[in-house]
Motif scaffolding. Sequence first.
Motif, PDB file in Angstrom:
ATOM      1  N   PRO A 190       0.811  -1.227   0.000  1.00 18.78           N
ATOM      2  CA  PRO A 190       0.000   0.000   0.000  1.00 18.78           C
ATOM      3  C   PRO A 190       0.841   1.272   0.000  1.00 18.78           C
ATOM      4  O   PRO A 190       0.469   2.259  -0.643  1.00 18.78           O
ATOM      5  N   LEU A 191       1.993   1.261   0.718  1.00 17.13           N
ATOM      6  CA  LEU A 191       2.835   2.456   0.727  1.00 17.13           C
ATOM      7  C   LEU A 191       3.408   2.730  -0.659  1.00 17.13           C
ATOM      8  O   LEU A 191       3.464   3.882  -1.108  1.00 17.13           O
ATOM      9  N   ALA A 192       3.851   1.664  -1.327  1.00 17.34           N
ATOM     10  CA  ALA A 192       4.365   1.833  -2.685  1.00 17.34           C
ATOM     11  C   ALA A 192       3.260   2.312  -3.623  1.00 17.34           C
ATOM     12  O   ALA A 192       3.492   3.170  -4.488  1.00 17.34           O
ATOM     13  N   ALA A 193       2.059   1.780  -3.443  1.00 16.25           N
ATOM     14  CA  ALA A 193       0.923   2.213  -4.269  1.00 16.25           C
ATOM     15  C   ALA A 193       0.612   3.684  -4.021  1.00 16.25           C
ATOM     16  O   ALA A 193       0.320   4.435  -4.960  1.00 16.25           O
ATOM     17  N   MET A 194       0.693   4.096  -2.764  1.00 17.75           N
ATOM     18  CA  MET A 194       0.428   5.504  -2.453  1.00 17.75           C
ATOM     19  C   MET A 194       1.477   6.408  -3.087  1.00 17.75           C
ATOM     20  O   MET A 194       1.147   7.475  -3.634  1.00 17.75           O
ATOM     21  N   PHE A 195       2.742   5.989  -3.032  1.00 17.42           N
ATOM     22  CA  PHE A 195       3.815   6.791  -3.636  1.00 17.42           C
ATOM     23  C   PHE A 195       3.584   6.946  -5.139  1.00 17.42           C
ATOM     24  O   PHE A 195       3.692   8.049  -5.696  1.00 17.42           O
ATOM     25  N   LEU A 196       3.257   5.839  -5.806  1.00 15.82           N
ATOM     26  CA  LEU A 196       3.024   5.899  -7.243  1.00 15.82           C
ATOM     27  C   LEU A 196       1.814   6.770  -7.570  1.00 15.82           C
ATOM     28  O   LEU A 196       1.828   7.538  -8.547  1.00 15.82           O
ATOM     29  N   ALA A 197       0.763   6.664  -6.757  1.00 14.11           N
ATOM     30  CA  ALA A 197      -0.433   7.463  -7.004  1.00 14.11           C
ATOM     31  C   ALA A 197      -0.137   8.948  -6.859  1.00 14.11           C
ATOM     32  O   ALA A 197      -0.597   9.771  -7.670  1.00 14.11           O
ATOM     33  N   MET A 198       0.641   9.326  -5.849  1.00 14.63           N
ATOM     34  CA  MET A 198       0.982  10.737  -5.671  1.00 14.63           C
ATOM     35  C   MET A 198       1.908  11.215  -6.778  1.00 14.63           C
ATOM     36  O   MET A 198       1.825  12.372  -7.220  1.00 14.63           O
ATOM     37  N   LEU A 199       2.789  10.333  -7.244  1.00 23.10           N
ATOM     38  CA  LEU A 199       3.666  10.703  -8.356  1.00 23.10           C
ATOM     39  C   LEU A 199       2.850  10.983  -9.620  1.00 23.10           C
ATOM     40  O   LEU A 199       3.071  11.994 -10.306  1.00 23.10           O
ATOM     41  N   ILE A 200       1.907  10.105  -9.913  1.00 28.26           N
ATOM     42  CA  ILE A 200       1.061  10.316 -11.093  1.00 28.26           C
ATOM     43  C   ILE A 200       0.164  11.540 -10.890  1.00 28.26           C
ATOM     44  O   ILE A 200      -0.081  12.306 -11.836  1.00 28.26           O
ATOM     45  N   GLY A 201      -0.294  11.745  -9.660  1.00 30.93           N
ATOM     46  CA  GLY A 201      -1.078  12.946  -9.369  1.00 30.93           C
ATOM     47  C   GLY A 201      -0.279  14.206  -9.659  1.00 30.93           C
ATOM     48  O   GLY A 201      -0.809  15.179 -10.220  1.00 30.93           O
ATOM     49  N   ALA A 202       1.001  14.192  -9.308  1.00 33.18           N
ATOM     50  CA  ALA A 202       1.861  15.345  -9.598  1.00 33.18           C
ATOM     51  C   ALA A 202       2.016  15.537 -11.108  1.00 33.18           C
ATOM     52  O   ALA A 202       1.999  16.675 -11.610  1.00 33.18           O
ATOM     53  N   SER A 258      -0.783  22.500 -16.331  1.00 36.22           N
ATOM     54  CA  SER A 258      -0.103  23.800 -16.191  1.00 36.22           C
ATOM     55  C   SER A 258       0.015  24.275 -14.749  1.00 36.22           C
ATOM     56  O   SER A 258       0.101  25.478 -14.492  1.00 36.22           O
ATOM     57  N   VAL A 259       0.008  23.339 -13.814  1.00 34.35           N
ATOM     58  CA  VAL A 259       0.269  23.710 -12.426  1.00 34.35           C
ATOM     59  C   VAL A 259       1.787  23.757 -12.222  1.00 34.35           C
ATOM     60  O   VAL A 259       2.498  22.807 -12.589  1.00 34.35           O
ATOM     61  N   ALA A 260       2.278  24.849 -11.701  1.00 31.86           N
ATOM     62  CA  ALA A 260       3.724  25.031 -11.530  1.00 31.86           C
ATOM     63  C   ALA A 260       4.281  24.011 -10.533  1.00 31.86           C
ATOM     64  O   ALA A 260       3.593  23.645  -9.571  1.00 31.86           O
ATOM     65  N   PRO A 261       5.525  23.562 -10.769  1.00 36.97           N
ATOM     66  CA  PRO A 261       6.130  22.603  -9.827  1.00 36.97           C
ATOM     67  C   PRO A 261       6.158  23.112  -8.394  1.00 36.97           C
ATOM     68  O   PRO A 261       5.966  22.326  -7.455  1.00 36.97           O
ATOM     69  N   THR A 262       6.392  24.418  -8.225  1.00 37.05           N
ATOM     70  CA  THR A 262       6.386  24.951  -6.852  1.00 37.05           C
ATOM     71  C   THR A 262       5.005  24.836  -6.209  1.00 37.05           C
ATOM     72  O   THR A 262       4.880  24.575  -5.018  1.00 37.05           O
ATOM     73  N   THR A 263       3.963  25.017  -7.032  1.00 34.09           N
ATOM     74  CA  THR A 263       2.594  24.885  -6.502  1.00 34.09           C
ATOM     75  C   THR A 263       2.285  23.433  -6.148  1.00 34.09           C
ATOM     76  O   THR A 263       1.602  23.147  -5.152  1.00 34.09           O
ATOM     77  N   ILE A 264       2.803  22.509  -6.977  1.00 31.01           N
ATOM     78  CA  ILE A 264       2.596  21.087  -6.672  1.00 31.01           C
ATOM     79  C   ILE A 264       3.251  20.729  -5.341  1.00 31.01           C
ATOM     80  O   ILE A 264       2.657  20.063  -4.488  1.00 31.01           O
ATOM     81  N   LEU A 265       4.502  21.202  -5.188  1.00 30.56           N
ATOM     82  CA  LEU A 265       5.195  20.942  -3.920  1.00 30.56           C
ATOM     83  C   LEU A 265       4.437  21.579  -2.760  1.00 30.56           C
ATOM     84  O   LEU A 265       4.272  20.965  -1.697  1.00 30.56           O
ATOM     85  N   GLN A 266       3.955  22.794  -2.987  1.00 32.86           N
ATOM     86  CA  GLN A 266       3.197  23.481  -1.931  1.00 32.86           C
ATOM     87  C   GLN A 266       1.908  22.725  -1.595  1.00 32.86           C
ATOM     88  O   GLN A 266       1.507  22.649  -0.425  1.00 32.86           O
ATOM     89  N   SER A 267       1.280  22.136  -2.626  1.00 34.18           N
ATOM     90  CA  SER A 267       0.031  21.407  -2.369  1.00 34.18           C
ATOM     91  C   SER A 267       0.276  20.158  -1.515  1.00 34.18           C
ATOM     92  O   SER A 267      -0.505  19.861  -0.603  1.00 34.18           O
TER      93      SER A 267
END
Length: 395
Positions: free
Chosen positions: A46-58, A65-74
């Motif tokens: 599940p932890l690996a699945a969560m990491f992959l899901a957040m990576l794809i979400g990013a 067109s969401v800026a990388p800084t905004t993604i990190l901030q989110s």
Amino acid sequence: MTTGKQSSRSPVAQQPLSQDMSAEMKALLAPTINSRSSWRELFILPLAAMFLAMLIGALIMMATSVAPTTILQSFIAMADGSVGSLHAISETLTAATPLVMAGLGIGLAFRAGLFNIGAEGQMIVGGLATAIVSFSITGLPIWLHLPLVLMVGLAIGAIYAAIAGLLKAATGAHEVISTIMLNLIAIRLLDYMLRQPFIQKEGRSDPISKAVLDTATLPRILEFLDGNLRLHGGIFIMLAAVAVIYWLLFRSKLGFAFRISGENPGAARYAGIRAGLTVVMAMAIAGALAGLAGATQVSGVLGRATPGFTAGIGFDAIAVALLGRSHPVGILLAGLLFGALEAGGRQMQVDAGVSIDMIGIIQALIIIFVAAPLLVRRIFPPLFRERRRGAEHHD
């Protein structure tokens, strides 16, 4: 005479069973987290699945067109909104409480080989019954009134889910179809009941129930620190439910009957387990947990019943049960994770301006990866190396 028949049958019939099923029986009797590979299956996957899901979400946010800084901030805001303060932790635990209880019921049904889609409807009828009893019965002390309303929610949820179990046992009706239909009935029943004069709040034309009395309200356990902290006594009921379901599944005869019926119905019949009764009991217990989840939402968070008061928790609980691998401990952790995502998602929307819909996407991606464990193992082979070696050796 009956004993004689049994004794004459056992040397012939039970020997193949003990030889063929002994390994499976031992596995069924075990809590399934008694080995390193099982722990990896329950936690690392599940932890690996969560990491992959957040990576794809990013990546999805970057593609829009969401800026990388905004993604990190989110993501920082999401972490801050879920565990960054006492208020955040309170919101996370408040959101996780009904998810875990409903998820336990769904996971128990999974173990018994049943796919209970009806947790949403069971929560609705349980919560509605709780609201009605909470303002209809007056004059009781809190130590009597509060347990009464919770037990009513539990009982109504159990009865409602048992309908699907009875239909399956008596007619063979598939529980997926019947529970989906029972969900629709519960949703419309809630809308109808909330407009009845004895339920609808005085002076209101919209469907909303009267308020839950103070004697039927779950106390807020951190109110002495801050009146805005919503964490209520339902958290203790949820933890007790995790312990009870763990004992039921892995330390009781009934739990063994559930698991062997789910893993091998043929072996269950051979062992003398009554399939119909097992189905009805598994569905009733699952519904009781969902009904209790609805009761704690009404009694601890909302204070009344309104249309859609469950907010889809019954459906999210299916994902919680899948992510938790239908194990009580796994469901507890998955429920906490989903509670954190919900609480953190609101903060993410406020601080970074990223829609909370992204949380729904991340949750769905997590489930997809959990449902495809082989894909996760191939992406992160070092995390599952021991298991693969064992499988190769076995082959």
